[in-house]
Design a protein around this motif. Structure first.
Motif, short mmCIF file in Angstrom:
data_model
loop_
_atom_site.label_atom_id
_atom_site.label_comp_id
_atom_site.label_asym_id
_atom_site.label_seq_id
_atom_site.Cartn_x
_atom_site.Cartn_y
_atom_site.Cartn_z
N THR A 1 7.51 90.13 87.75
CA THR A 1 8.73 90.34 86.97
C THR A 1 8.92 91.83 86.75
OG1 THR A 1 8.51 88.21 85.86
CG2 THR A 1 9.93 89.85 84.81
N VAL A 2 10.06 92.36 87.18
CA VAL A 2 10.33 93.79 87.09
C VAL A 2 11.38 94.03 86.01
CG1 VAL A 2 11.03 95.87 88.32
CG2 VAL A 2 9.83 94.03 89.55
N ASN A 3 11.01 94.86 85.03
CA ASN A 3 11.96 95.33 84.03
C ASN A 3 12.48 96.69 84.47
OD1 ASN A 3 11.37 93.10 82.16
ND2 ASN A 3 9.41 94.15 81.84
N VAL A 4 13.78 96.80 84.70
CA VAL A 4 14.36 98.04 85.22
C VAL A 4 14.98 98.80 84.04
CG1 VAL A 4 15.92 99.07 86.89
CG2 VAL A 4 14.85 96.86 87.39
N LEU A 5 14.44 100.01 83.82
CA LEU A 5 14.87 100.82 82.68
C LEU A 5 15.41 102.15 83.20
CD1 LEU A 5 11.68 100.25 80.48
CD2 LEU A 5 13.74 98.81 80.62
N ALA B 1 20.53 101.31 86.68
CA ALA B 1 19.50 100.27 86.48
C ALA B 1 19.93 98.95 87.09
CB ALA B 1 19.21 100.11 84.99
N GLN B 2 21.20 98.56 86.90
CA GLN B 2 21.67 97.28 87.42
C GLN B 2 21.70 97.27 88.95
OE1 GLN B 2 22.50 94.46 85.42
NE2 GLN B 2 22.19 93.62 87.49
N ALA B 3 22.14 98.34 89.57
CA ALA B 3 22.18 98.41 91.03
C ALA B 3 20.76 98.33 91.61
CB ALA B 3 22.87 99.71 91.47
N THR B 4 19.83 98.98 90.96
CA THR B 4 18.43 98.93 91.43
C THR B 4 17.86 97.52 91.26
OG1 THR B 4 18.14 101.25 90.83
CG2 THR B 4 16.15 99.93 91.15
N ALA B 5 18.17 96.89 90.15
CA ALA B 5 17.68 95.54 89.90
C ALA B 5 18.22 94.55 90.93
CB ALA B 5 18.05 95.10 88.48
N ASP B 6 19.50 94.70 91.30
CA ASP B 6 20.09 93.81 92.29
C ASP B 6 19.39 93.95 93.65
OD1 ASP B 6 21.85 92.98 90.35
OD2 ASP B 6 23.50 94.29 91.02
N THR B 7 19.06 95.18 94.03
CA THR B 7 18.38 95.40 95.31
C THR B 7 16.99 94.78 95.29
OG1 THR B 7 19.61 97.47 95.63
CG2 THR B 7 17.62 97.14 96.96
N LEU B 8 16.28 94.94 94.19
CA LEU B 8 14.94 94.35 94.09
C LEU B 8 15.00 92.83 94.11
CD1 LEU B 8 13.27 96.69 91.42
CD2 LEU B 8 12.77 96.59 93.88
N ALA B 9 16.02 92.27 93.53
CA ALA B 9 16.17 90.82 93.55
C ALA B 9 16.40 90.32 94.97
CB ALA B 9 17.32 90.41 92.63
N THR C 1 18.03 97.57 81.29
CA THR C 1 18.56 98.29 80.15
C THR C 1 18.19 99.76 80.24
OG1 THR C 1 18.63 98.35 77.72
CG2 THR C 1 16.52 97.83 78.73
N ASN C 2 18.55 100.51 79.21
CA ASN C 2 18.19 101.92 79.15
C ASN C 2 16.72 102.05 78.72
OD1 ASN C 2 20.78 102.84 79.83
ND2 ASN C 2 21.47 102.67 77.69
N LEU D 1 9.89 99.38 85.65
CA LEU D 1 10.34 100.43 86.55
C LEU D 1 11.29 101.33 85.77
CD1 LEU D 1 10.92 101.97 89.15
CD2 LEU D 1 12.44 100.11 89.85
N VAL D 2 10.81 102.52 85.43
CA VAL D 2 11.62 103.49 84.69
C VAL D 2 12.21 104.45 85.69
CG1 VAL D 2 11.65 105.17 82.81
CG2 VAL D 2 10.02 103.25 82.73
N ILE D 3 13.52 104.43 85.84
CA ILE D 3 14.19 105.30 86.82
C ILE D 3 14.27 106.71 86.27
CG2 ILE D 3 16.34 105.68 88.08
CD1 ILE D 3 16.87 102.69 87.89
#
Length: 228
Positions: free
Chosen positions: A99-103, A112-120, A130-131, A187-189
């Motif tokens: 489970t990846v939390n994208v921050l 964050a949302q664009a990165t999460a979609d790619t990982l999914a 979220t931030n 995952l902290v961008i």
């Protein structure tokens, strides 16, 4: 007058015996001694040769149990037994088990949302999007920071996610982060983020991670391999 009669001796005859001359043949006893010595030498050589042949085919116990020079271990029957295979490729969790939390620690909206979609799309399970918390906001200079628990790091979740973002730093979790179990990673961008690693390259790195090639230092030296 005989030719052996010296002149002036008046023709008086003298008998010449053989007692005053050495015999031309060797005594028979000496010949027998030489024959006995010759036979003894031949038998000795034959016996020694027989022992050498027996040693070659049967082997000396002390020789079999002694190690060759430089081997560092005794030469025993166990050394010639087939070696057990390695444990094989490292067992890593599947992306779907992580489970990846994208921050987002940058000021770029929607990153964050664009990165999460790619990982999914690549099979990862997405947690929070979220931030980043205040202690990390604007403080990650590289492409990203991956945080996981000590259990998650040992289980390989941190390494698997690292194949998706080149140059990302990794660390164990900190107070307040979302990754609180072995199956989750934050995952902290960071400010240096452009995009995730290309999918084909990420798959190649993941395959190398699951099937690492042995380094030359790990390969056994020829001297360590006994000749069976």
């Amino acid at each position: 007058m005989s030719m052996l009669t010296p002149p002036g001796m008046g023709g008086k005859k003298f008998r010449v015996t053989g007692d005053h001359y050495p015999r031309m043949r060797r005594p028979r006893r000496r010949r027998k001694v030489l024959a006995v010595l010759t036979i003894t030498s031949v038998l000795g050589l034959l016996g020694y040769g027989t022992l050498e042949i027996v040693d070659v085919f049967s082997g000396d116990d002390e020789t079999e149990r002694s190690a060759p020079a430089g081997s560092g271990r005794p030469q025993t029957e166990n050394n010639c037994a087939p070696q057990q295979a390695d444990d094989g490729p490292a067992t890593l969790p599947e992306p779907s088990a992580i489970t990846v939390n994208v921050l987002n620690a940058t000021d770029r909206t929607g990153l964050a949302q664009a990165t999460a979609d790619t990982l999914a799309e690549r099979g990862f399970t997405i947690g929070e999007v979220t931030n980043a918390p205040e202690e990390l906001d604007g403080k990650v200079e590289g492409p990203g920071l991956l945080l996981a628990t000590a259990e998650g790091e040992r289980a390989g979740a941190l390494s698997v996610l690292a194949t998706q973002l080149e140059g990302a730093e990794t660390a164990q979790n900190r107070p307040g982060q979302r990754a609180d179990n072995a199956e989750s990673v934050d995952l902290v961008i960071g400010a240096g983020f452009d995009e995730l690693t290309a999918e084909r390259e990420a798959q190649r790195r993941l395959a190398e991670l699951a099937n690492p090639e042995p380094s030359p230092a790990e390969e056994p030296a020829p001297a360590d391999t006994p000749a069976c």
